[in-house]
Design an enzyme around this catalytic site. Structure first.
Site, PDB file in Angstrom:
ATOM      1  N   ASP A 131       2.031   7.763  -7.877  1.00 14.96           N
ATOM      2  CA  ASP A 131       1.768   5.735  -8.201  1.00 14.96           C
ATOM      3  C   ASP A 131       1.771   5.644 -10.018  1.00 14.96           C
ATOM      4  O   ASP A 131       0.909   5.133 -10.165  1.00 14.96           O
ATOM      5  CB  ASP A 131       0.387   5.514  -7.160  1.00 14.96           C
ATOM      6  CG  ASP A 131       0.539   3.742  -7.332  1.00 14.96           C
ATOM      7  OD1 ASP A 131       1.758   3.283  -8.126  1.00 14.96           O
ATOM      8  OD2 ASP A 131      -1.095   3.303  -7.730  1.00 14.96           O
ATOM      9  N   CYS A 185       9.285  -5.634  11.882  1.00 14.83           N
ATOM     10  CA  CYS A 185       9.176  -6.891  11.825  1.00 14.83           C
ATOM     11  C   CYS A 185       9.043  -8.119  13.210  1.00 14.83           C
ATOM     12  O   CYS A 185       7.811  -8.774  13.085  1.00 14.83           O
ATOM     13  CB  CYS A 185       9.368  -6.911  10.451  1.00 14.83           C
ATOM     14  SG  CYS A 185       8.014  -6.561   9.182  1.00 14.83           S
ATOM     15  N   CYS A 195      -2.073 -14.927   3.477  1.00 18.16           N
ATOM     16  CA  CYS A 195      -2.034 -15.201   1.699  1.00 18.16           C
ATOM     17  C   CYS A 195      -2.449 -16.337   1.172  1.00 18.16           C
ATOM     18  O   CYS A 195      -1.722 -17.883   1.463  1.00 18.16           O
ATOM     19  CB  CYS A 195      -0.385 -14.500   1.345  1.00 18.16           C
ATOM     20  SG  CYS A 195      -0.694 -14.688  -0.055  1.00 18.16           S
ATOM     21  N   CYS A 241      -2.982  -8.919   3.581  1.00 17.69           N
ATOM     22  CA  CYS A 241      -1.467  -9.301   4.529  1.00 17.69           C
ATOM     23  C   CYS A 241      -1.436  -7.640   5.475  1.00 17.69           C
ATOM     24  O   CYS A 241      -0.882  -8.228   5.973  1.00 17.69           O
ATOM     25  CB  CYS A 241      -0.701  -9.108   3.515  1.00 17.69           C
ATOM     26  SG  CYS A 241      -0.774  -7.786   2.349  1.00 17.69           S
TER      27      CYS A 241
END
Length: 307
Positions: A131, A185, A195, A241
């Site tokens: 990252d 999903c 959100c 989320c």
């Protein structure tokens, strides 16, 4: 079993021994499907003030430009889901920031894995990434069969969820490559609906410049007043989320002692956070990723959460 299979098995076995959740491998090549998405994201300024995302466009999409002679991207997942979470009457930190800064922990494990490859297999060149370089972590992990990118743009894995770090070794060694997994999903929109800043503008698209994590970590100036009252007590990062995602009901606590929080962290209340001094900040977050926002940044975030 051919040589590539032997090497691949050795690497995956060692990754498991080092505590990684899973390991997947894909061919180092240009990420064709990601190019227009990344271009669109940048053109729409969804990266806000994260100017670094505009740099090294070609390298982000092609690991062979990042690591000369590279042939394989080894993607790895490391669980960080905590055993215990913060006091209910507290301002909230993203779970990934509870313990020691993951960059150090994951990088150390990657170095051991790369050393293992060089010792057991031979003259292999490669670089470790956590990252902190122009690498599209989630795209490579998905390409390597470790999960699929969900509607909230995080990597999701059946039976595991999404509370894990993603890292890579990019090496000049040919290996057996994994196949992409399917998306699970379905019709679920829980992450989009939950959100509070409506940062998930449509399925699979997150406007980073509206995300609570962006405001509380990346943004260096004052948080726009239009978002007042929408942070739901998040003072560093945000897990909303992920918390609402049905796949995260399968999350199991990590077994990495360095990810455990400072004892005081879990018991602190909103009152304690309001009164936090720089000395307490330095003690609790001595080796934490929270240091990135500095004491002044955390105080700004806490003050923004005041009624």
């Amino acid at each position: 079993m051919n040589t590539k299979e032997v090497y691949t098995n050795q690497i995956k076995t060692e990754a498991k021994r080092l505590g990684f959740l899973s390991c997947g491998i894909s061919k180092a090549q240009f990420l064709e499907a990601e190019a227009p998405r990344l271009e669109n994201y940048l053109n729409k300024n969804m990266h806000g003030q994260m100017q670094y995302m505009e740099n090294h466009f070609d390298k982000r999409l092609d690991p062979t430009k990042l690591v000369e002679g590279s042939k394989s991207v080894i993607s790895l997942l490391l669980n960080y889901f905590p055993q215990e979470t913060q006091n209910q009457n507290s301002f909230k930190l993203s779970k990934y920031a509870y313990g020691t800064d993951y960059h150090f922990i994951v990088k150390d494990k990657l170095k051991v894995l790369l050393n293992f490859i060089q010792t057991e297999i031979g003259d292999v060149n490669g670089r470790a990434f956590v990252d902190s370089a122009p690498v599209l972590d989630k795209a490579w992990a998905a390409k390597s069969g470790l999960g699929w990118v969900g509607k909230h743009s995080n990597l999701l894995t059946q039976q595991v969820g999404s509370f894990y770090f993603i890292a890579e070794l990019i090496v000049d060694l040919e290996l057996e490559y994994d196949t992409i997994t399917t998306n699970h999903c379905g019709t679920c929109t829980k992450c989009i609906d939950a959100c509070p800043t409506q940062a998930i503008t449509e399925p699979y698209v997150v406007d980073g410049s509206k995300c609570i994590s962006y405001f509380t970590i990346e943004l260096k100036e004052n948080i726009p007043t239009e978002f007042k009252g929408k942070f739901e007590d998040w003072m560093f990062g945000c897990d909303i989320c992920q918390d609402v995602c049905p796949w995260n009901r399968f999350s199991k606590p990590h077994n990495e002692p360095l990810f455990n929080p400072h004892p005081e962290l879990l018991s602190m209340t909103k009152k304690d956070w309001h009164e936090i001094t720089e000395d307490v900040f330095k003690k609790i977050f001595k080796d934490s990723a929270v240091k990135r926002t500095k004491f002044s940044g955390l105080k700004r975030n806490i003050n923004f959460l005041k009624d």
